[in-house]
Design a protein around this motif. Structure first.
Motif, PDB file in Angstrom:
ATOM      1  N   PHE A 206     -10.390   7.665   2.930  1.00  0.00           N
ATOM      2  CA  PHE A 206      -9.222   6.828   3.187  1.00  0.00           C
ATOM      3  C   PHE A 206      -9.376   5.460   2.541  1.00  0.00           C
ATOM      4  CE2 PHE A 206      -8.963   9.646   7.092  1.00  0.00           C
ATOM      5  CZ  PHE A 206      -8.057  10.515   6.499  1.00  0.00           C
ATOM      6  N   GLN A 207     -10.635   5.031   2.402  1.00  0.00           N
ATOM      7  CA  GLN A 207     -10.878   3.770   1.692  1.00  0.00           C
ATOM      8  C   GLN A 207     -10.410   3.903   0.236  1.00  0.00           C
ATOM      9  OE1 GLN A 207     -14.975   2.672   1.549  1.00  0.00           O
ATOM     10  NE2 GLN A 207     -14.575   0.530   1.123  1.00  0.00           N
ATOM     11  N   GLN A 208     -10.789   5.058  -0.344  1.00  0.00           N
ATOM     12  CA  GLN A 208     -10.382   5.299  -1.722  1.00  0.00           C
ATOM     13  C   GLN A 208      -8.860   5.376  -1.810  1.00  0.00           C
ATOM     14  OE1 GLN A 208     -12.581   8.812  -2.755  1.00  0.00           O
ATOM     15  NE2 GLN A 208     -14.385   7.636  -3.385  1.00  0.00           N
ATOM     16  N   ALA A 209      -8.253   6.061  -0.803  1.00  0.00           N
ATOM     17  CA  ALA A 209      -6.793   6.175  -0.796  1.00  0.00           C
ATOM     18  C   ALA A 209      -6.162   4.785  -0.724  1.00  0.00           C
ATOM     19  CB  ALA A 209      -6.343   7.029   0.381  1.00  0.00           C
ATOM     20  N   PHE A 210      -6.782   3.940   0.135  1.00  0.00           N
ATOM     21  CA  PHE A 210      -6.269   2.580   0.292  1.00  0.00           C
ATOM     22  C   PHE A 210      -6.388   1.813  -1.027  1.00  0.00           C
ATOM     23  CE2 PHE A 210      -6.336  -1.859   1.586  1.00  0.00           C
ATOM     24  CZ  PHE A 210      -5.357  -1.900   2.580  1.00  0.00           C
ATOM     25  N   GLN A 211      -7.569   1.979  -1.682  1.00  0.00           N
ATOM     26  CA  GLN A 211      -7.788   1.289  -2.958  1.00  0.00           C
ATOM     27  C   GLN A 211      -6.788   1.772  -4.006  1.00  0.00           C
ATOM     28  OE1 GLN A 211     -11.879   2.248  -3.405  1.00  0.00           O
ATOM     29  NE2 GLN A 211     -12.599   0.359  -2.417  1.00  0.00           N
ATOM     30  N   ALA A 212      -6.574   3.098  -4.015  1.00  0.00           N
ATOM     31  CA  ALA A 212      -5.650   3.668  -4.987  1.00  0.00           C
ATOM     32  C   ALA A 212      -4.237   3.145  -4.736  1.00  0.00           C
ATOM     33  CB  ALA A 212      -5.674   5.192  -4.903  1.00  0.00           C
ATOM     34  N   ALA A 213      -3.863   3.093  -3.431  1.00  0.00           N
ATOM     35  CA  ALA A 213      -2.526   2.605  -3.083  1.00  0.00           C
ATOM     36  C   ALA A 213      -2.383   1.147  -3.510  1.00  0.00           C
ATOM     37  CB  ALA A 213      -2.294   2.764  -1.582  1.00  0.00           C
ATOM     38  N   SER A 214      -3.449   0.374  -3.317  1.00  0.00           N
ATOM     39  CA  SER A 214      -3.407  -1.034  -3.737  1.00  0.00           C
ATOM     40  C   SER A 214      -3.180  -1.106  -5.233  1.00  0.00           C
ATOM     41  CB  SER A 214      -4.719  -1.745  -3.418  1.00  0.00           C
ATOM     42  OG  SER A 214      -5.047  -1.556  -2.088  1.00  0.00           O
ATOM     43  N   GLN A 215      -3.855  -0.181  -5.966  1.00  0.00           N
ATOM     44  CA  GLN A 215      -3.712  -0.155  -7.417  1.00  0.00           C
ATOM     45  C   GLN A 215      -2.261   0.162  -7.806  1.00  0.00           C
ATOM     46  OE1 GLN A 215      -6.372  -1.114  -9.284  1.00  0.00           O
ATOM     47  NE2 GLN A 215      -4.844  -1.199 -10.918  1.00  0.00           N
ATOM     48  N   VAL A 216      -1.664   1.106  -7.040  1.00  0.00           N
ATOM     49  CA  VAL A 216      -0.255   1.445  -7.287  1.00  0.00           C
ATOM     50  C   VAL A 216       0.605   0.195  -7.109  1.00  0.00           C
ATOM     51  CG1 VAL A 216       1.715   2.766  -6.403  1.00  0.00           C
ATOM     52  CG2 VAL A 216      -0.511   3.865  -6.652  1.00  0.00           C
ATOM     53  N   MET A 217       0.329  -0.543  -6.020  1.00  0.00           N
ATOM     54  CA  MET A 217       1.094  -1.756  -5.762  1.00  0.00           C
ATOM     55  C   MET A 217       0.938  -2.755  -6.904  1.00  0.00           C
ATOM     56  SD  MET A 217       2.555  -1.512  -2.775  1.00  0.00           S
ATOM     57  CE  MET A 217       2.815  -3.121  -2.058  1.00  0.00           C
ATOM     58  N   LYS A 218      -0.327  -2.863  -7.342  1.00  0.00           N
ATOM     59  CA  LYS A 218      -0.611  -3.815  -8.422  1.00  0.00           C
ATOM     60  C   LYS A 218       0.144  -3.405  -9.682  1.00  0.00           C
ATOM     61  CE  LYS A 218      -4.755  -5.749 -10.508  1.00  0.00           C
ATOM     62  NZ  LYS A 218      -6.180  -5.454 -10.668  1.00  0.00           N
ATOM     63  N   THR A 219       0.106  -2.075  -9.942  1.00  0.00           N
ATOM     64  CA  THR A 219       0.802  -1.561 -11.134  1.00  0.00           C
ATOM     65  C   THR A 219       2.299  -1.826 -11.025  1.00  0.00           C
ATOM     66  OG1 THR A 219      -0.865   0.160 -11.181  1.00  0.00           O
ATOM     67  CG2 THR A 219       1.079   0.496 -12.561  1.00  0.00           C
ATOM     68  N   ALA A 220       2.838  -1.551  -9.804  1.00  0.00           N
ATOM     69  CA  ALA A 220       4.272  -1.793  -9.601  1.00  0.00           C
ATOM     70  C   ALA A 220       4.599  -3.250  -9.875  1.00  0.00           C
ATOM     71  CB  ALA A 220       4.660  -1.398  -8.177  1.00  0.00           C
ATOM     72  N   GLY A 221       3.701  -4.134  -9.396  1.00  0.00           N
ATOM     73  CA  GLY A 221       3.885  -5.561  -9.613  1.00  0.00           C
ATOM     74  C   GLY A 221       3.884  -5.896 -11.096  1.00  0.00           C
ATOM     75  N   SER A 222       2.911  -5.311 -11.823  1.00  0.00           N
ATOM     76  CA  SER A 222       2.792  -5.661 -13.240  1.00  0.00           C
ATOM     77  C   SER A 222       3.971  -5.096 -14.038  1.00  0.00           C
ATOM     78  CB  SER A 222       1.448  -5.182 -13.804  1.00  0.00           C
ATOM     79  OG  SER A 222       1.406  -3.789 -13.841  1.00  0.00           O
ATOM     80  N   LEU A 223       4.482  -3.921 -13.619  1.00  0.00           N
ATOM     81  CA  LEU A 223       5.668  -3.351 -14.269  1.00  0.00           C
ATOM     82  C   LEU A 223       6.840  -4.330 -14.174  1.00  0.00           C
ATOM     83  CD1 LEU A 223       5.717   0.418 -13.167  1.00  0.00           C
ATOM     84  CD2 LEU A 223       5.306  -0.522 -15.443  1.00  0.00           C
ATOM     85  N   PHE A 224       6.994  -4.886 -12.952  1.00  0.00           N
ATOM     86  CA  PHE A 224       8.071  -5.846 -12.705  1.00  0.00           C
ATOM     87  C   PHE A 224       7.912  -7.066 -13.599  1.00  0.00           C
ATOM     88  CE2 PHE A 224      10.158  -9.021  -9.835  1.00  0.00           C
ATOM     89  CZ  PHE A 224      11.432  -8.500  -9.929  1.00  0.00           C
ATOM     90  N   ASP A 225       6.642  -7.522 -13.736  1.00  0.00           N
ATOM     91  CA  ASP A 225       6.365  -8.689 -14.582  1.00  0.00           C
ATOM     92  C   ASP A 225       6.728  -8.423 -16.030  1.00  0.00           C
ATOM     93  OD1 ASP A 225       5.527 -10.107 -12.446  1.00  0.00           O
ATOM     94  OD2 ASP A 225       3.366  -9.798 -12.777  1.00  0.00           O
ATOM     95  N   GLU A 226       6.375  -7.204 -16.477  1.00  0.00           N
ATOM     96  CA  GLU A 226       6.683  -6.822 -17.857  1.00  0.00           C
ATOM     97  C   GLU A 226       8.186  -6.941 -18.103  1.00  0.00           C
ATOM     98  OE1 GLU A 226       4.443  -4.763 -20.162  1.00  0.00           O
ATOM     99  OE2 GLU A 226       2.804  -5.708 -19.004  1.00  0.00           O
ATOM    100  N   VAL A 227       8.957  -6.366 -17.081  1.00  0.00           N
ATOM    101  CA  VAL A 227      10.414  -6.400 -17.244  1.00  0.00           C
ATOM    102  C   VAL A 227      10.896  -7.847 -17.292  1.00  0.00           C
ATOM    103  CG1 VAL A 227      12.597  -5.770 -16.148  1.00  0.00           C
ATOM    104  CG2 VAL A 227      10.697  -4.157 -16.132  1.00  0.00           C
ATOM    105  N   LEU A 228      10.345  -8.693 -16.425  1.00  0.00           N
ATOM    106  CA  LEU A 228      10.738 -10.102 -16.404  1.00  0.00           C
ATOM    107  C   LEU A 228      10.420 -10.776 -17.729  1.00  0.00           C
ATOM    108  CD1 LEU A 228       9.854 -11.547 -12.878  1.00  0.00           C
ATOM    109  CD2 LEU A 228      12.104 -11.084 -13.861  1.00  0.00           C
ATOM    110  N   ALA A 229       9.236 -10.423 -18.265  1.00  0.00           N
ATOM    111  CA  ALA A 229       8.811 -11.021 -19.519  1.00  0.00           C
ATOM    112  C   ALA A 229       9.806 -10.696 -20.631  1.00  0.00           C
ATOM    113  CB  ALA A 229       7.421 -10.525 -19.889  1.00  0.00           C
ATOM    114  N   ILE A 230      10.280  -9.415 -20.608  1.00  0.00           N
ATOM    115  CA  ILE A 230      11.267  -9.001 -21.615  1.00  0.00           C
ATOM    116  C   ILE A 230      12.528  -9.861 -21.469  1.00  0.00           C
ATOM    117  CG2 ILE A 230      12.774  -7.089 -22.343  1.00  0.00           C
ATOM    118  CD1 ILE A 230      10.444  -5.234 -21.380  1.00  0.00           C
ATOM    119  N   ALA A 231      12.927 -10.024 -20.167  1.00  0.00           N
ATOM    120  CA  ALA A 231      14.140 -10.790 -19.903  1.00  0.00           C
ATOM    121  C   ALA A 231      13.986 -12.239 -20.367  1.00  0.00           C
ATOM    122  CB  ALA A 231      14.451 -10.736 -18.406  1.00  0.00           C
ATOM    123  N   ARG A 232      12.818 -12.805 -20.199  1.00  0.00           N
ATOM    124  CA  ARG A 232      12.556 -14.182 -20.582  1.00  0.00           C
ATOM    125  C   ARG A 232      12.546 -14.320 -22.107  1.00  0.00           C
ATOM    126  NH1 ARG A 232       7.666 -14.643 -18.223  1.00  0.00           N
ATOM    127  NH2 ARG A 232       8.105 -14.489 -16.017  1.00  0.00           N
ATOM    128  N   GLY A 233      11.967 -13.245 -22.724  1.00  0.00           N
ATOM    129  CA  GLY A 233      11.689 -13.157 -24.134  1.00  0.00           C
ATOM    130  C   GLY A 233      12.762 -13.787 -24.933  1.00  0.00           C
TER     131      GLY A 233
END
Lengths: 312, 553
Positions: free
Chosen positions: B526-553
């Motif tokens: 479950f620790q690994q699951a938690f870590q993986a889920a955190s990674q998903v969250m981080k990825t989701a966050g970075s995806l959003f940033d990428e989109v914002l960066a495009i918009a700013r571009g």
């Protein structure tokens, strides 16, 4: 199969308790020397042990009784031995008194001697055992059984018997009460039979009576002959009593041997029923010890194995 | 519309946290008695139809369930009831077994010493020391009988205490059970049903186990999640929200003794017979021990004491003492009594204090039954008719039975205890050694007369007990053996029941117990699951940033 953490500890400690209880049991057996610690360990054997122990204790009691009986018989027998020899010397006196060359004074001397023997006989008839009880008194053993009456000179005129006419019995086994005391009335003829004291008294009186005529002489002779006859049957009477005592002693030897044999058998039986087989117990002790140690070391090792240790 | 990766990651994070929490709780409660391993039931969220296809939508934790098998739990309860029955029985019987067969504390050596002293007296009937020894050993024997009676008595009052303890424990548990039933079924606490409120359910199972140690029960689960509890004979202890009190009540079979009853309605109590509760927890054990094994032992010891006393009284009275007086009674006896086992009349019983003839002392106990034709007397528990009479008072076997109070009706039954209390009441009635009647009566022939002492010593060899079928020692050995046999059986059956209880617990623990290895593995998982889920969250966050960066571009 899943094993739970709590169950592992619980069953381990239950096993330790069981192992320790078994070990304790062997230790208790060894320290008591007994196979059964309580009756429920072997109810049937325990019942037999209970009864055998009692039989053993009663055997000891009977052996003690037999010893006491032997004591009584031996004392009685030895007193009667003295009675026999006293009667025999009295018989010699009576024979010597028949000599026609004797004077009245000579016969009086013999009579005096006879009276002396009668006093000795009285002492023997009033013999006591080590506890002070009279041997020839039947049941009334706390009072002197043969009671003399005396004239002014202190000479015995009669001897009365105040004992009872019962033969005292002791128990020497579960099934046998043995006669160990013959009443004085039987031995000395105080009630039926030949009265030993009266016989001696009659002889003494006959010898003390002065002889002057042939008729006197004849009377005295007849009295002496009668006394000698009665003395002979007295001897038979005492001999019969002695023989019975001798037979009693022999029977006692038999009982003692039987009791001793029974005691050995009872010991063996008790030992078989009750006693611990030490070799077997020692083996079991080491087995239980090994089992406990093994369980302990397994527990010590297994309980250290935990995945949590790997997570550090 | 929110980023689905974000919400999926969040759901995974939630469930991983829930699983971690449950695992931690399992670890924390690894040693908590009655704790049932829990786990989070995970369900994939319903997919969403996006862009022409079904896309997964994360995970949710449905509920936390107990790893529980009601059959295994009920097996633990029933084996526990039987195991504690035999354990309690053994606990109560063992001290008596030990005492009876002890080569010092038992009665056998005291009877033998008394016999030995009489045998010694037969050799020195006029010896004061020998006479004193007989009296001392007679007193020793009487006191030992008193001691055994006292131990039986204390075992009885111990049993009474145990009955009360059991009854209190059961009542406390059923009261708590009603409260737990209420909380479990209370809607306002949250969803109901057998899967909810795990800790309350654990608590209830614990309570039920506690009751099972005291008495055997059947548990019937209701649809609303409440548990109804019945005793093994069907008597209700808890139904819904009502507990039925257990109490110690006078026995209907014998009002002089108590039994256990359960409230069965307003002012109505159903009482149990011991045989209803064989194998049924400590309560059943105590009731059966007291009313069977202990009563039987008590009766046999009393019968032995009364027979011994009455036989020696008879023989001693035939003798004559050192003062020339006829022998008096050597021992005192107990107080015979009649117990009304059915009916309302009370009877009185008179028993001779010395045996009418060798081996004929009516030691009892007897059953007296009233029929249309009169009264029938039988040995207790035996069908053979010993005596009958059209009316009371009746005199049979030297026993006189009369009406004390009330009226006897046909069908009434009584237990006639002719030896009751004999062991406890046994005393030596003679203090002066000269008063020992060692000689044969009626008149004293001489101090050296040992005939009565001889006969008295022989009494121990004669078959005087049990209606002339056993010697006194045999009778004692018989009762020791019979008690020991019962103890041995209790031990043997008890060991088997312990093994079954242990197996039942192991089987239950196999399903419901916490295994730390498993929990450690789950922790990592479950620790690994938690870590993986955190990674998903981080990825989701970075995806959003990428989109914002495009918009700013």
């Amino acid at each position: 199969m899943r094993t739970s953490h709590a169950q592992f500890f619980e069953s381990s400690s239950a096993n330790f308790a069981l192992n320790q209880a078994r070990l304790q049991r062997v230790v208790d057996q060894i320290s008591s020397g007994k196979r059964m610690l309580t009756a429920s360990d072997d109810p049937v054997a325990s019942t037999h042990v209970l009864l055998s122990e009692r039989a053993k204790a009663m055997n000891t009691q009977y052996q003690r009784n037999a010893e006491f009986a032997r004591d009584q018989l031996t004392q009685g027998e030895s007193a009667l031995g003295d009675v026999t020899s006293t009667l025999q010397s009295a018989r010699e006196l009576l024979l010597s008194a028949g000599n026609s060359s004797l004077s009245n004074a000579d016969r009086r001397t013999i009579a005096r001697e006879l009276r002396g023997q009668m006093e000795h006989m009285l002492g023997l008839a009033n013999s006591r055992d080590g506890s002070g009880n009279y041997l020839f008194a039947g049941y009334r053993d706390d009072a002197q059984p043969f009671v003399p009456t005396r004239d002014a000179n202190g000479d015995i005129t009669t001897v009365g018997y105040v004992g009872t006419q019962d033969a005292v019995q002791y128990e020497v086994s579960d099934t046998r009460d043995m006669s160990v005391r013959t009443p004085g009335s039987t031995v000395f003829g105080a009630a039926g039979g030949t009265d030993v004291f009266q016989m001696m008294l009659d002889a003494a009186v006959a010898l003390e009576t002065p002889v002057s005529t042939d008729a006197d002489r004849l009377t005295m002779k007849n009295a002496l002959a009668d006394a000698t006859n009665r003395l002979d049957s007295s001897l038979d009477q005492v001999l019969t009593a002695r023989t019975a005592m001798g037979a009693g002693l022999q029977e006692l030897d038999g009982w003692t041997a039987t009791l001793e044999l029974e005691a050995v058998q009872q010991d063996r039986r008790l030992s078989e029923l009750r006693d611990l087989d030490y070799a077997q117990a020692a083996t079991e002790l080491s087995q239980q010890q090994t089992a406990l140690e093994a369980a302990q070391s397994v527990f010590a090792r297994v309980s250290q194995l935990s995945l949590f240790d790997m997570l550090r | 519309m929110a980023n689905p990766v974000y919400s999926i990651g969040l759901s995974a994070l939630h469930t991983a946290r829930a699983s971690l929490q449950t695992t931690s709780n399992n670890v924390a409660n690894a040693n908590t008695p009655g704790y049932t391993r829990q786990r989070v039931e995970l369900v994939a969220n319903p997919g969403q139809y996006i862009g022409g296809m079904w896309m997964g939508a994360g995970v949710s934790a449905e509920q936390v369930t107990r790893s529980y098998d009601s059959y295994l739990e009920s097996n633990v309860r029933s084996t526990s009831a039987r195991s504690s029955y035999y354990a309690s029985m053994n606990e109560q019987m063992a001290p008596l077994d030990q005492m009876l067969s002890d080569s010092e504390a038992g009665l056998a050596p005291f009877m033998e010493r008394f016999q030995s002293a009489l045998s010694d007296l037969a050799q020195r009937p006029s010896d004061t020391a020998a006479r004193q020894l007989v009296l001392a050993n007679a007193r020793g024997l009487a006191e030992r009988f008193n001691g055994v009676a006292a131990q039986i008595d204390s075992a009885r009052s111990d049993a009474e205490g145990r009955l009360n303890d059991s009854v209190n424990a059961i009542n406390q548990a059923t009261t708590q059970l009603v409260e737990l039933n209420r909380q479990i079924t209370d809607q306002s606490f949250g969803p109901t049903g057998v899967v909810a409120k795990n800790d309350l359910l654990d608590q209830r199972d614990n309570l039920l186990r506690g009751i099972s140690e005291q008495v055997g029960i059947n548990v019937v689960m209701q649809d609303d999640g409440s548990a109804n509890v019945f005793m093994s004979n069907g008597q209700a202890l808890v139904v819904g929200h009502q507990a039925f009190k257990v109490s110690v009540v006078p026995s209907t079979a014998n009002p002089d003794v108590t039994t256990v009853g359960v409230e069965a309605g307003p002012g109505r109590t159903v009482s149990f017979r011991p045989q209803d509760l064989v194998g049924s927890g400590e309560l059943g054990a105590t009731l059966n021990f007291r009313d069977n094994a202990l009563n039987d032992l008590d009766e046999r010891i009393d019968a032995l004491a009364a027979t011994l006393a009455a036989e020696f009284n008879r023989q001693h009275q035939q003798g004559v003492d050192l003062t020339g007086t006829a022998g008096t009674e050597l021992f005192s006896l107990g107080a015979p009594r009649a117990i009304t086992t059915s009916g309302t009349a009370r009877l009185s019983v008179t028993v001779p204090t010395s045996s009418p003839a060798a081996g004929s002392f009516p030691a009892g106990p007897y059953d007296l039954s009233a029929t249309a034709a009169g009264f029938e007397l039988r040995a207790a528990g035996d069908s053979a008719l010993l005596a009958s009479s059209a009316v009371l008072p009746m005199n049979a076997l030297g026993v006189t039975i009369d009406i004390d109070s009330g009226t006897v009706a046909s069908g009434d039954t009584f237990r006639i205890e002719t030896s009751a209390g004999a062991a406890a009441a046994m005393r030596v009635q003679i203090a002066d050694p000269r008063r020992l009647a060692a000689a044969q009566g009626p008149t004293l022939t001489g101090a050296g007369d040992n005939r009565n002492a001889l006969t008295m010593s022989g009494l121990m060899r004669d078959k005087l007990a049990e209606a002339g079928t056993a010697t006194l020692q045999q009778s004692y050995a018989g009762l020791v053996g019979s008690f020991a046999t019962q103890v041995a059986e209790v031990k043997t059956v008890g060991r088997a029941q312990d093994a079954l209880f242990t197996q039942a617990k192991a089987a239950q623990q196999e399903v419901s117990g916490v295994n730390l290895e498993e929990e450690a593995a789950n922790l990592i998982r479950f620790q690994q699951a938690f870590q993986a889920a955190s990674q998903v969250m981080k990825t989701a966050g970075s995806l959003f940033d990428e989109v914002l960066a495009i918009a700013r571009g």
